[in-house]
Design a protein around this motif. Structure first.
Motif, PDB file in Angstrom:
ATOM      1  N   LEU A  23       8.016  -3.425  -4.177  1.00  0.00           N
ATOM      2  CA  LEU A  23       9.133  -4.298  -3.842  1.00  0.00           C
ATOM      3  C   LEU A  23       9.321  -4.381  -2.334  1.00  0.00           C
ATOM      4  CD1 LEU A  23      11.362  -6.063  -5.007  1.00  0.00           C
ATOM      5  CD2 LEU A  23      12.870  -4.059  -5.011  1.00  0.00           C
ATOM      6  N   ALA A  24       9.202  -3.248  -1.658  1.00  0.00           N
ATOM      7  CA  ALA A  24       9.338  -3.229  -0.201  1.00  0.00           C
ATOM      8  C   ALA A  24       8.185  -3.972   0.454  1.00  0.00           C
ATOM      9  CB  ALA A  24       9.398  -1.792   0.302  1.00  0.00           C
ATOM     10  N   ALA A  25       6.980  -3.805  -0.086  1.00  0.00           N
ATOM     11  CA  ALA A  25       5.816  -4.498   0.464  1.00  0.00           C
ATOM     12  C   ALA A  25       5.974  -6.006   0.340  1.00  0.00           C
ATOM     13  CB  ALA A  25       4.552  -4.035  -0.251  1.00  0.00           C
ATOM     14  N   GLU A  26       6.487  -6.456  -0.800  1.00  0.00           N
ATOM     15  CA  GLU A  26       6.707  -7.889  -1.007  1.00  0.00           C
ATOM     16  C   GLU A  26       7.746  -8.427  -0.030  1.00  0.00           C
ATOM     17  OE1 GLU A  26       8.251 -10.871  -4.571  1.00  0.00           O
ATOM     18  OE2 GLU A  26       7.505  -8.866  -5.058  1.00  0.00           O
ATOM     19  N   ARG A  27       8.780  -7.622   0.236  1.00  0.00           N
ATOM     20  CA  ARG A  27       9.817  -8.039   1.181  1.00  0.00           C
ATOM     21  C   ARG A  27       9.245  -8.190   2.588  1.00  0.00           C
ATOM     22  NH1 ARG A  27      12.407  -4.948   4.554  1.00  0.00           N
ATOM     23  NH2 ARG A  27      11.927  -3.024   3.425  1.00  0.00           N
ATOM     24  N   VAL A  28       8.445  -7.227   3.015  1.00  0.00           N
ATOM     25  CA  VAL A  28       7.878  -7.276   4.362  1.00  0.00           C
ATOM     26  C   VAL A  28       6.901  -8.435   4.502  1.00  0.00           C
ATOM     27  CG1 VAL A  28       6.466  -6.031   6.044  1.00  0.00           C
ATOM     28  CG2 VAL A  28       8.216  -4.812   4.750  1.00  0.00           C
ATOM     29  N   GLU A  29       6.144  -8.719   3.446  1.00  0.00           N
ATOM     30  CA  GLU A  29       5.180  -9.813   3.502  1.00  0.00           C
ATOM     31  C   GLU A  29       5.850 -11.170   3.658  1.00  0.00           C
ATOM     32  OE1 GLU A  29       2.730  -9.511   0.086  1.00  0.00           O
ATOM     33  OE2 GLU A  29       1.630  -7.745   0.805  1.00  0.00           O
ATOM     34  N   SER A  30       7.142 -11.250   3.321  1.00  0.00           N
ATOM     35  CA  SER A  30       7.861 -12.520   3.454  1.00  0.00           C
ATOM     36  C   SER A  30       8.431 -12.723   4.853  1.00  0.00           C
ATOM     37  CB  SER A  30       9.004 -12.580   2.434  1.00  0.00           C
ATOM     38  OG  SER A  30      10.033 -11.655   2.772  1.00  0.00           O
TER      39      SER A  30
END
Length: 205
Positions: free
Chosen positions: A60-67
């Motif tokens: 979830l954190a990785a997806e947030r940073v990728e945005s």
């Protein structure tokens, strides 16, 4: 941290005083300092996002940073998206420390707009060039642009990285971080601004 210049085919060995020296030589020209600062800020922006990506240990954190997207100016850079300010305050000094310490690869980011620009120019250039050697009918021209687009998609990642490395970024030897603040842009979006200032580096010896 060891220098990572061997990751790229063109020699890359930045010196800590290179931009200070250049500024002393041609600093009388309008916009030179702003351009040099912008290149260094651009590198710090990329490195900060890459450090934040490394810090994102759960999906979830990785997806947030990728945005997250960024925009560099000569005074600092903006990050747009769901940015955790505490995480950002840890990532910025770590990114600067690693860049200055020789971890130069993190100055290049695969999602940088430079890569898209390079891809578009390659597609246009290769497509137009091949069009000269193919029949001028619509099918021949479409074939030329199709082949050009395929070739561009293959070449663009490496050429985009080289363009970032040697043209649009520079190792931020002259930057010091001032503040990290949450702001709202003209569209009302929440953004975080990392403000920096320029410090001349003295040559040793």
């Amino acid at each position: 941290m060891t220098a990572s210049s061997n990751s790229f085919p063109i020699p890359f060995a930045p010196q800590s005083t290179q931009d200070t020296d250049l500024l002393q030589q041609i600093g009388f020209l309008p916009g030179v300092k702003e351009l040099l600062s912008l290149r260094q800020v651009h590198a710090l922006e990329h490195a900060t996002v890459r450090v934040m990506e490394e810090m994102a240990t759960i999906p979830l954190a990785a997806e947030r940073v990728e945005s997250i997207t960024g925009l560099s100016t000569e005074q600092g850079f903006y990050l747009y998206g769901a940015t955790d300010v505490a995480e950002l305050r840890r990532a910025v000094p770590e990114a600067l420390r690693r860049l200055v310490g020789g971890d130069w690869d993190i100055a290049v980011h695969p999602r940088c707009g430079t890569n898209l620009s390079v891809s578009m120019l390659l597609t246009l250039g290769l497509g137009s060039g091949l069009g000269w050697f193919l029949p001028k009918d619509p099918l021949g021209q479409a074939l030329g642009f199709g082949v050009g687009a395929i070739a561009a998609s293959s070449l663009a990642p490496d050429l985009g990285s080289l363009t970032q490395r040697h043209i649009t970024t520079a190792i931020p030897f002259n930057l010091t971080v001032d503040t990290i603040t949450a702001e709202r842009d003209s569209w009302g979006r929440t953004t975080h601004f990392v403000r920096v200032h320029w410090v001349d580096v003295e040559r040793v010896g």
